[in-house]
Design a protein around this motif. Structure first.
Motif, mmCIF file in Angstrom:
data_model
loop_
_atom_site.group_PDB
_atom_site.id
_atom_site.type_symbol
_atom_site.label_atom_id
_atom_site.label_comp_id
_atom_site.label_asym_id
_atom_site.label_seq_id
_atom_site.Cartn_x
_atom_site.Cartn_y
_atom_site.Cartn_z
ATOM 1 N N GLY A 29 51.344 50.822 38.189
ATOM 2 C CA GLY A 29 51.408 50.864 39.340
ATOM 3 C C GLY A 29 50.231 51.198 40.107
ATOM 4 O O GLY A 29 49.861 51.457 41.228
ATOM 5 N N GLN A 30 49.104 51.172 39.455
ATOM 6 C CA GLN A 30 47.764 51.531 40.068
ATOM 7 C C GLN A 30 47.194 50.548 41.039
ATOM 8 O O GLN A 30 46.602 50.914 41.923
ATOM 9 C CB GLN A 30 46.614 51.706 38.821
ATOM 10 C CG GLN A 30 46.872 52.660 37.978
ATOM 11 C CD GLN A 30 46.797 53.997 38.439
ATOM 12 O OE1 GLN A 30 45.917 54.181 39.240
ATOM 13 N NE2 GLN A 30 47.706 55.107 38.109
ATOM 14 N N PHE A 31 47.821 49.267 41.226
ATOM 15 C CA PHE A 31 47.091 48.238 41.880
ATOM 16 C C PHE A 31 48.364 48.117 42.856
ATOM 17 O O PHE A 31 47.957 47.054 43.616
ATOM 18 C CB PHE A 31 46.570 47.089 41.048
ATOM 19 C CG PHE A 31 45.696 47.418 40.059
ATOM 20 C CD1 PHE A 31 44.380 47.920 40.324
ATOM 21 C CD2 PHE A 31 45.925 47.504 38.837
ATOM 22 C CE1 PHE A 31 43.217 48.027 39.701
ATOM 23 C CE2 PHE A 31 44.957 47.686 37.913
ATOM 24 C CZ PHE A 31 43.659 48.259 38.379
ATOM 25 N N ASP A 32 49.426 48.761 43.129
ATOM 26 C CA ASP A 32 50.325 48.382 44.028
ATOM 27 C C ASP A 32 50.136 48.455 45.301
ATOM 28 O O ASP A 32 50.193 47.773 46.445
ATOM 29 C CB ASP A 32 51.564 49.157 43.762
ATOM 30 C CG ASP A 32 52.400 48.658 42.374
ATOM 31 O OD1 ASP A 32 51.971 47.568 41.876
ATOM 32 O OD2 ASP A 32 53.198 49.380 42.074
ATOM 33 N N ASP A 33 49.213 49.486 45.811
ATOM 34 C CA ASP A 33 49.082 49.739 47.373
ATOM 35 C C ASP A 33 47.474 50.018 47.250
ATOM 36 O O ASP A 33 47.090 51.204 47.204
ATOM 37 C CB ASP A 33 49.654 51.048 47.860
ATOM 38 C CG ASP A 33 49.568 51.137 49.077
ATOM 39 O OD1 ASP A 33 49.107 50.195 49.814
ATOM 40 O OD2 ASP A 33 49.674 52.369 49.556
ATOM 41 N N LEU A 34 46.766 49.022 47.529
ATOM 42 C CA LEU A 34 45.205 49.089 47.535
ATOM 43 C C LEU A 34 44.708 49.750 48.749
ATOM 44 O O LEU A 34 43.651 50.171 48.653
ATOM 45 C CB LEU A 34 44.467 47.694 47.076
ATOM 46 C CG LEU A 34 44.974 47.148 45.771
ATOM 47 C CD1 LEU A 34 44.226 45.860 45.635
ATOM 48 C CD2 LEU A 34 44.300 48.308 44.853
ATOM 49 N N ASP A 35 45.357 49.567 49.810
ATOM 50 C CA ASP A 35 44.832 49.748 51.054
ATOM 51 C C ASP A 35 45.512 51.100 51.679
ATOM 52 O O ASP A 35 44.922 51.822 52.674
ATOM 53 C CB ASP A 35 45.304 48.683 52.163
ATOM 54 C CG ASP A 35 44.404 47.451 51.840
ATOM 55 O OD1 ASP A 35 43.335 47.578 51.510
ATOM 56 O OD2 ASP A 35 44.885 46.516 52.324
ATOM 57 N N GLY A 36 46.654 51.578 51.089
ATOM 58 C CA GLY A 36 47.273 52.756 51.580
ATOM 59 C C GLY A 36 46.128 54.040 51.560
ATOM 60 O O GLY A 36 46.213 54.907 52.079
ATOM 61 N N ALA A 37 45.565 54.126 50.310
ATOM 62 C CA ALA A 37 44.825 55.496 49.996
ATOM 63 C C ALA A 37 43.570 55.424 51.145
ATOM 64 O O ALA A 37 43.476 56.384 51.748
ATOM 65 C CB ALA A 37 44.221 55.474 48.803
#
Length: 74
Positions: A29-37
């Motif tokens: 799941g490292q690429f699930d939320d790219l903009d959240g961080a």
């Protein structure tokens, strides 16, 4: 010529290792939320609100009055 065979074997094993690391990151799941961080850095809601004037309190930005409010204040 034997060195070339060793280099090909080393290159293929490093490529396989890179592919395995990518598949592991994809599966975990490292690429699930790219903009959240990037957004969580800007909007830090975890800090409790300190009372106004308390030591260490971060002053909040006061919004600029709009044009009609500025005219009423004159």
């Amino acid at each position: 010529m034997d060195e070339l065979l060793y280099l090909i074997a080393i290159a293929l094993s490093l490529g396989g290792l890179g592919l395995a690391a990518f598949l592991w990151a994809l599966k975990s799941g490292q690429f699930d939320d790219l903009d959240g961080a990037a957004h969580r850095v800007l909007f830090d809601d975890d800090l409790p609100a300190a009372p106004h004037g308390a030591p260490g309190a971060v002053p909040r930005a006061v919004p600029e009055p709009s044009a009609p409010e500025a005219r009423r204040g004159q």
